[in-house]
Structure formats: structure tokens, C-alpha cells
Design an enzyme around this catalytic site. Sequence first.
Site, PDB file in Angstrom:
ATOM      1  N   HIS A 219      -8.233  -4.769  -1.788  1.00  0.00           N
ATOM      2  CA  HIS A 219      -6.677  -4.287  -0.932  1.00  0.00           C
ATOM      3  C   HIS A 219      -6.407  -4.888   0.123  1.00  0.00           C
ATOM      4  CE1 HIS A 219      -4.302  -0.765  -1.249  1.00  0.00           C
ATOM      5  NE2 HIS A 219      -4.227  -0.703   0.174  1.00  0.00           N
TER       6      HIS A 219
ATOM      7  N   ASP B 143      -9.748  -3.603  -6.141  1.00  0.00           N
ATOM      8  CA  ASP B 143      -9.301  -2.558  -4.966  1.00  0.00           C
ATOM      9  C   ASP B 143      -9.810  -1.353  -5.482  1.00  0.00           C
ATOM     10  OD1 ASP B 143      -7.652  -0.879  -3.773  1.00  0.00           O
ATOM     11  OD2 ASP B 143      -5.750  -2.210  -4.236  1.00  0.00           O
TER      12      ASP B 143
ATOM     13  N   CYS C  40       0.748  -1.204   0.047  1.00  0.00           N
ATOM     14  CA  CYS C  40       0.170  -0.035   0.057  1.00  0.00           C
ATOM     15  C   CYS C  40       0.993   1.222   0.059  1.00  0.00           C
ATOM     16  CB  CYS C  40      -1.166   0.056   1.190  1.00  0.00           C
ATOM     17  SG  CYS C  40      -1.904   1.254   1.439  1.00  0.00           S
TER      18      CYS C  40
END
Length: 245
Positions: A212, A179, A132
Site C-alpha cells: 500500500h 496490499d 488511498c
Amino acid sequence: MANELKPCPCDIGDRFDYGGRGQEVEVEHIKAYVCKPPASTDKAVIVIHDIFGWQLPNTRYMADMLTTNGYIAICPDFFVGQEAWKLSNDWASFDDWLKTRNAGKIDKEVDVILKYLREQCGAKKIGVIGFCWGGAAVQHLMLKNPDLKTGVSLYGVIRFFEKRFSLLHPTFFIFAEKDDHIPLEQVSLLEQKLKENCKVDYEIKIYPGQTHGFVHRKREDINPQDKPYIEEGRKDMINWLNKYL
């Protein structure tokens, strides 16, 4: 399932029952989690955490997984003592919080960690992975740091990236099909720009049905249907590191 209302659900998984197999150290002004394999090795991987910081058990679990595959793994506190994001924080304040934690401004800390890995751990071949926020940091490092051999960017938020694509080192990009923070159109544009500008090996892979944070969920059995993709992502990451380190 991921709570898609949250801007960055990197913390999915059973986070509270994993203590880690390594130890915490201080490297100059940086705290770090270090895990070393039983056999001597000159290969090391810097693990760059997500917004939930260097102490997140999920991330330490991934560092330990690297160690079981023969790598020295180190997860430094790239927020350098500033508080990590908490789920109890007000998401309306996220952008302001992020302004003081720039994924493109970690070069000083990376140099300190590289020196430590070389001088204290005997590392000669060093790569980097990141999740991330850390995935964006990986791309930044692959664009400018000559001392790293390779990188794996896991769902690095594309809007954090610098608009440069001439990677110095082989880089593997892992993305999730579903995501909410990284639209597939952005992934397609990244691929196009890399194709036009990049002279080293790279790969972009999108994992079907995933959201995600999927690779560093600790408990795959939370969503059994995701388990094959989580395992595939982890194997792909290790295989990439094995190829280039």
C-alpha cells in the site's frame, strides 16, 4: 518496507526534505496547494490526498510531477481544516476519526475547486487522481461528477467505495499485489462488477510485490527492488491522463 501493522501506511518514504515547487492558496473555504507549469495549458488535475492530508510532502511531490508533465495540479484540503491522521494517533480510534471524513462527501469542495480551475487558471479539461482515501474519492467522483474527464484511483480502499459501478468517465485503478488493506479478492470482484456494469473505458492493474502506498513514495531507493514498479505506476498514471485529457 511498509509497516504492515499500520492500517494505512501511505506515508512511506523520506517525507521531510521536500518543500514543494508550488504555492498555497485559499479557494473560498478551502486551502489548497497549487503548482502550474511554465507554459500555458488548459489541462488540470485535482489531486486528492490520503489520510495524512493535503500537506504531506509525498503528495505534493506527485502534484509537482504532474506539473512537470504539463498539467496544472491542485491538491485541496478535503478535510477542510479538520486534522489529518498522524502516525502518533491511536489506530484503535481510526474508525471514529474516519466517520467525520467521508470520501463520498466531497462534492461541495470539488465544485468549488472546479470553478477556481476554470475561472482563475483557464482549465477546460480537468481530471482527478487520488491515493488511498483519495482513491476511493476518485471512484465516487467518476460515478457522479459530469464535469471531470477522467480519473486515476491509486489503491483506493475498496471498502470505502459505494456499491455502484456505472462509471461516467474513463478510470484507471492501480492496486498493489501485497496490499494488506485491499485483498486481491476485492480487486477481482471490482473487476467483475465493472465488466458487468461499466460502459466507459477502464483498466485495473495490479503491480507485483508492491504494498500500500507504493506509487507516492518519494524516495524510490528505500527499496531498490520496488523502483521499477513505482516508476511504472507513475508512467501509467501520466499516460492515462495524457490519453483522456
